[in-house]
Design an enzyme around this catalytic site. Sequence first.
Site, PDB file in Angstrom:
ATOM      1  N   ASP A 188      -6.064   6.880   9.634  1.00 52.39           N
ATOM      2  CA  ASP A 188      -5.683   6.190   8.396  1.00 52.39           C
ATOM      3  C   ASP A 188      -6.093   4.731   8.552  1.00 52.39           C
ATOM      4  O   ASP A 188      -5.258   3.821   8.556  1.00 52.39           O
ATOM      5  CB  ASP A 188      -4.178   6.305   8.147  1.00 52.39           C
ATOM      6  CG  ASP A 188      -3.762   5.768   6.775  1.00 52.39           C
ATOM      7  OD1 ASP A 188      -4.656   5.346   6.007  1.00 52.39           O
ATOM      8  OD2 ASP A 188      -2.552   5.758   6.479  1.00 52.39           O
ATOM      9  N   ASN A 193      -3.142  -1.197   8.007  1.00 53.18           N
ATOM     10  CA  ASN A 193      -2.781  -0.642   9.313  1.00 53.18           C
ATOM     11  C   ASN A 193      -3.416  -1.365  10.492  1.00 53.18           C
ATOM     12  O   ASN A 193      -3.379  -0.876  11.618  1.00 53.18           O
ATOM     13  CB  ASN A 193      -3.129   0.844   9.350  1.00 53.18           C
ATOM     14  CG  ASN A 193      -2.276   1.635   8.391  1.00 53.18           C
ATOM     15  OD1 ASN A 193      -1.176   1.221   8.043  1.00 53.18           O
ATOM     16  ND2 ASN A 193      -2.783   2.770   7.938  1.00 53.18           N
ATOM     17  N   ASP A 207       0.586   2.849  12.373  1.00 56.19           N
ATOM     18  CA  ASP A 207       0.492   4.039  11.517  1.00 56.19           C
ATOM     19  C   ASP A 207      -0.581   5.018  11.989  1.00 56.19           C
ATOM     20  O   ASP A 207      -1.554   5.296  11.290  1.00 56.19           O
ATOM     21  CB  ASP A 207       0.232   3.645  10.060  1.00 56.19           C
ATOM     22  CG  ASP A 207       1.457   3.023   9.407  1.00 56.19           C
ATOM     23  OD1 ASP A 207       2.527   3.037  10.031  1.00 56.19           O
ATOM     24  OD2 ASP A 207       1.335   2.518   8.279  1.00 56.19           O
TER      25      ASP A 207
END
Length: 263
Positions: A188, A193, A207
């Site tokens: 992701d 992030n 994350d």
Amino acid sequence: MIASIPVDDVAVPPVVADLARGDAVRAVWRNELGGLTFELTGARERRFVKWLPAGARADLSAEAVRLAWAAPFTPVPRVLDAGSDADGSWLVTAALDGTSAVDPRWVARPEVAVRALGEGLRALHDRLPVEDCPFAWDVRDRLTRALTGGRDDPATWHPDHAHLTVAEATARLADVPTVDRLVVCHGDACVPNTLLDDDGRFAAHVDLGTLGVADRWADLAIATWSTQWNYGPGLDDVLLDAYGVAPDPERTAYYRLLWDLTP
């Protein structure tokens, strides 16, 4: 729902209040699954709690395991606690030095931030050992989910893909590009992030719930796409240059479509 910093009052789940044990609780992020991230500050170590409502399409226990595996190789949050109850699940991590790449200071300096994103993603891909990674982000598994249980309503797709029919999108996804380079992908690699230090350099990743082995373009396609959502157009090549790779329109288009249609 689009992931964003909450701008309204957020109800604190009871388990988060319990975990705070009297420390101040501040909502810092709301994701597209209805999950919330809270910062806890006070007498104890500063920490963050990710909370997902029951039935959410994610697995925080899987993220806890991945963070523990990745920690010896690259900067990621240290896991302090994880669990679940009838209302949802939670993951508690120690705070890291650095600010999110969507912090207003970096939104105002997008080229600095995007270079750090590219350098940080390259560092992640180079540091995590593919041969020892027990996790996969396999394109075939993702393709199966996209074709059998994915988002099959074009009205919900990104504008880049909304002109396609389901049949056209399915045909494009069936034509899987050859692997450029297998790496341990973030899973992701969107702008929020990545954490940056005070000088605008890569500091850490957060994350990592879908971290696993895949072609590096599975990450790069989304990382570059995310710069458009968070900073505006025209920065794809800045990220790729910082990463150290030439643009690959075919793989980029494929992995963006797969991302859009995968639940």
